[in-house]
Design a protein around this motif. Structure first.
Motif, PDB file in Angstrom:
ATOM      1  N   GLY A  66     -14.277  14.698   9.042  1.00 33.80           N
ATOM      2  CA  GLY A  66     -15.642  15.131   8.805  1.00 33.80           C
ATOM      3  C   GLY A  66     -15.958  15.024   7.329  1.00 33.80           C
ATOM      4  N   ARG A  67     -16.656  15.991   6.798  1.00 26.97           N
ATOM      5  CA  ARG A  67     -16.962  16.009   5.371  1.00 26.97           C
ATOM      6  C   ARG A  67     -15.898  16.818   4.633  1.00 26.97           C
ATOM      7  N   GLY A  68     -15.737  16.522   3.362  1.00 30.69           N
ATOM      8  CA  GLY A  68     -14.802  17.285   2.559  1.00 30.69           C
ATOM      9  C   GLY A  68     -13.537  16.509   2.238  1.00 30.69           C
ATOM     10  N   THR A  69     -12.649  17.175   1.504  1.00 27.33           N
ATOM     11  CA  THR A  69     -11.413  16.543   1.072  1.00 27.33           C
ATOM     12  C   THR A  69     -10.227  17.458   1.367  1.00 27.33           C
ATOM     13  N   VAL A  70      -9.038  16.854   1.443  1.00 27.36           N
ATOM     14  CA  VAL A  70      -7.806  17.600   1.660  1.00 27.36           C
ATOM     15  C   VAL A  70      -6.768  17.109   0.664  1.00 27.36           C
ATOM     16  N   VAL A  71      -5.762  17.936   0.412  1.00 31.02           N
ATOM     17  CA  VAL A  71      -4.645  17.526  -0.430  1.00 31.02           C
ATOM     18  C   VAL A  71      -3.874  16.426   0.292  1.00 31.02           C
ATOM     19  N   ARG A  72      -3.593  15.342  -0.426  1.00 29.81           N
ATOM     20  CA  ARG A  72      -2.902  14.218   0.196  1.00 29.81           C
ATOM     21  C   ARG A  72      -1.470  14.575   0.556  1.00 29.81           C
ATOM     22  N   ASP A  73      -1.053  14.125   1.709  1.00 29.38           N
ATOM     23  CA  ASP A  73       0.337  14.274   2.123  1.00 29.38           C
ATOM     24  C   ASP A  73       1.102  13.035   1.661  1.00 29.38           C
ATOM     25  N   PHE A  74       2.402  13.058   1.838  1.00 30.76           N
ATOM     26  CA  PHE A  74       3.240  11.932   1.444  1.00 30.76           C
ATOM     27  C   PHE A  74       3.607  11.117   2.672  1.00 30.76           C
ATOM     28  N   ASP A  75       3.761   9.822   2.484  1.00 34.95           N
ATOM     29  CA  ASP A  75       4.341   9.016   3.548  1.00 34.95           C
ATOM     30  C   ASP A  75       5.589   8.325   3.000  1.00 34.95           C
ATOM     31  N   ARG A  76       6.397   7.834   3.886  1.00 37.77           N
ATOM     32  CA  ARG A  76       7.683   7.254   3.512  1.00 37.77           C
ATOM     33  C   ARG A  76       7.522   6.093   2.525  1.00 37.77           C
ATOM     34  N   ALA A  77       6.497   5.277   2.746  1.00 42.14           N
ATOM     35  CA  ALA A  77       6.286   4.124   1.869  1.00 42.14           C
ATOM     36  C   ALA A  77       6.022   4.565   0.432  1.00 42.14           C
ATOM     37  N   GLU A  78       5.222   5.625   0.266  1.00 39.46           N
ATOM     38  CA  GLU A  78       4.945   6.135  -1.076  1.00 39.46           C
ATOM     39  C   GLU A  78       6.201   6.646  -1.755  1.00 39.46           C
ATOM     40  N   VAL A  79       7.033   7.337  -0.985  1.00 37.02           N
ATOM     41  CA  VAL A  79       8.272   7.871  -1.542  1.00 37.02           C
ATOM     42  C   VAL A  79       9.181   6.737  -2.004  1.00 37.02           C
ATOM     43  N   ILE A  80       9.294   5.695  -1.216  1.00 35.75           N
ATOM     44  CA  ILE A  80      10.120   4.549  -1.590  1.00 35.75           C
ATOM     45  C   ILE A  80       9.573   3.893  -2.852  1.00 35.75           C
ATOM     46  N   GLU A  81       8.248   3.744  -2.915  1.00 28.29           N
ATOM     47  CA  GLU A  81       7.634   3.164  -4.111  1.00 28.29           C
ATOM     48  C   GLU A  81       7.922   4.017  -5.343  1.00 28.29           C
ATOM     49  N   LEU A  82       7.814   5.339  -5.187  1.00 32.47           N
ATOM     50  CA  LEU A  82       8.077   6.242  -6.304  1.00 32.47           C
ATOM     51  C   LEU A  82       9.478   6.028  -6.865  1.00 32.47           C
ATOM     52  N   PHE A  83      10.472   6.000  -5.988  1.00 29.60           N
ATOM     53  CA  PHE A  83      11.841   5.894  -6.471  1.00 29.60           C
ATOM     54  C   PHE A  83      12.181   4.481  -6.941  1.00 29.60           C
ATOM     55  N   ASP A  84      11.486   3.471  -6.428  1.00 27.75           N
ATOM     56  CA  ASP A  84      11.644   2.125  -6.974  1.00 27.75           C
ATOM     57  C   ASP A  84      11.206   2.094  -8.442  1.00 27.75           C
ATOM     58  N   VAL A  85      10.098   2.772  -8.735  1.00 25.42           N
ATOM     59  CA  VAL A  85       9.598   2.827 -10.109  1.00 25.42           C
ATOM     60  C   VAL A  85      10.530   3.672 -10.984  1.00 25.42           C
ATOM     61  N   ARG A  86      10.932   4.829 -10.456  1.00 28.74           N
ATOM     62  CA  ARG A  86      11.822   5.699 -11.231  1.00 28.74           C
ATOM     63  C   ARG A  86      13.146   5.012 -11.559  1.00 28.74           C
ATOM     64  N   ALA A  87      13.616   4.154 -10.658  1.00 25.67           N
ATOM     65  CA  ALA A  87      14.889   3.469 -10.877  1.00 25.67           C
ATOM     66  C   ALA A  87      14.868   2.651 -12.162  1.00 25.67           C
ATOM     67  N   HIS A  88      13.678   2.258 -12.595  1.00 23.33           N
ATOM     68  CA  HIS A  88      13.555   1.496 -13.841  1.00 23.33           C
ATOM     69  C   HIS A  88      13.145   2.396 -15.013  1.00 23.33           C
ATOM     70  N   LEU A  89      12.101   3.192 -14.822  1.00 28.40           N
ATOM     71  CA  LEU A  89      11.570   3.968 -15.941  1.00 28.40           C
ATOM     72  C   LEU A  89      12.500   5.106 -16.360  1.00 28.40           C
ATOM     73  N   ASP A  90      13.104   5.796 -15.404  1.00 30.85           N
ATOM     74  CA  ASP A  90      14.031   6.874 -15.754  1.00 30.85           C
ATOM     75  C   ASP A  90      15.240   6.342 -16.513  1.00 30.85           C
ATOM     76  N   VAL A  91      15.720   5.203 -16.097  1.00 25.56           N
ATOM     77  CA  VAL A  91      16.879   4.604 -16.761  1.00 25.56           C
ATOM     78  C   VAL A  91      16.525   4.221 -18.196  1.00 25.56           C
ATOM     79  N   LEU A  92      15.349   3.622 -18.371  1.00 24.32           N
ATOM     80  CA  LEU A  92      14.907   3.256 -19.717  1.00 24.32           C
ATOM     81  C   LEU A  92      14.758   4.495 -20.597  1.00 24.32           C
ATOM     82  N   ALA A  93      14.183   5.560 -20.030  1.00 21.33           N
ATOM     83  CA  ALA A  93      13.990   6.789 -20.809  1.00 21.33           C
ATOM     84  C   ALA A  93      15.333   7.374 -21.238  1.00 21.33           C
ATOM     85  N   ALA A  94      16.289   7.423 -20.322  1.00 21.55           N
ATOM     86  CA  ALA A  94      17.601   8.001 -20.639  1.00 21.55           C
ATOM     87  C   ALA A  94      18.333   7.170 -21.685  1.00 21.55           C
TER      88      ALA A  94
END
Length: 232
Positions: A66-94
């Protein structure tokens, strides 16, 4: 004549709603109502109305039924994308942080952050089984999540790379949201990983820090996916 809302007020409202989403106060799927948010934040509905499209664009909320907004939930694909990115950026930061420590960067704040992570784990471990059972899920995870977030933020600060800092901000925010909803960051394994990671940085060992960061991201990824599998 309509009132003019200072940009600073709109920004503060955006940040406060965003922070409530990140820390789990506003849970995935929860409907956002302008009137209620305005009352809770003690502002008019105008800055709330201005904040919602920004939150939508930033991926924190989604169009609801209907009308309005809700807090977004997570899906598996987003989680995989997140950790794919972290695998590079976290390593560089450390790796960068350890290199800067070897060159003389001050490690006081990182040592304090590591001590806080360790102290939080010891405090949780000292609870009796009945006390842990009585504690709410949010209460149990908030302290550990916050302590871990400070430690990771300090690693990024020590990396001293402004572009990396900007790139990692939304990544770390999403990780905090996952910690608030999908898994507990105060696992013994995670604490040991933080000790190893921070320890290598404190000793100024870039290659070791990169290796521990890579392992930490891989283990965190598996913990999150395992937790999501049990809730779907």
């Amino acid at each position: 004549m309509s009132a003019v809302i200072p940009n600073s007020l709109s920004e503060r409202v955006f940040e406060r709603i965003r922070d409530r989403i990140i820390d789990g106060t506003l849970a995935p799927g929860e409907r956002l109502r302008e009137r209620e948010l305005a009352a809770e934040l003690e502002v008019s509905r105008v800055p709330v109305r201005e904040a919602l499209p920004r939150l939508l664009d930033a991926g924190y909320i989604a169009a609801g039924p209907g009308r309005g907004t809700v807090v977004r939930d997570f899906d598996r694909a987003e989680v995989i994308e997140l950790f794919d990115v972290r695998a590079h950026l976290d390593v560089l930061a450390a790796e960068s942080a350890a290199r800067n420590v070897a060159a003389g960067a001050d490690t006081t704040a990182l040592a304090a952050a590591l001590a806080a992570v360790t102290a939080r784990a010891a405090s949780d471990g000292a609870r009796s089984d009945s006390a842990r059972a009585e504690a709410s899920r949010t209460e149990a995870s908030d302290g550990a999540t916050a302590a871990a977030a400070v430690l990771h933020a300090e690693i990024v600060r020590l990396a001293d790379n402004s572009l990396l800092t900007r790139l990692l901000r939304p990544v770390l925010d999403m990780d905090r949201r996952l910690a608030a909803h999908a898994y507990r960051e105060d696992h013994d394994e995670a604490v040991d990983e933080h000790r190893s990671l921070a320890g290598a940085i404190l000793r100024g060992r870039p290659e070791a820090a990169a290796g521990f960061a890579r392992a930490h991201v891989a283990e965190a990824r598996q913990r999150v996916l395992d937790a999501l599998n049990t809730t779907t």
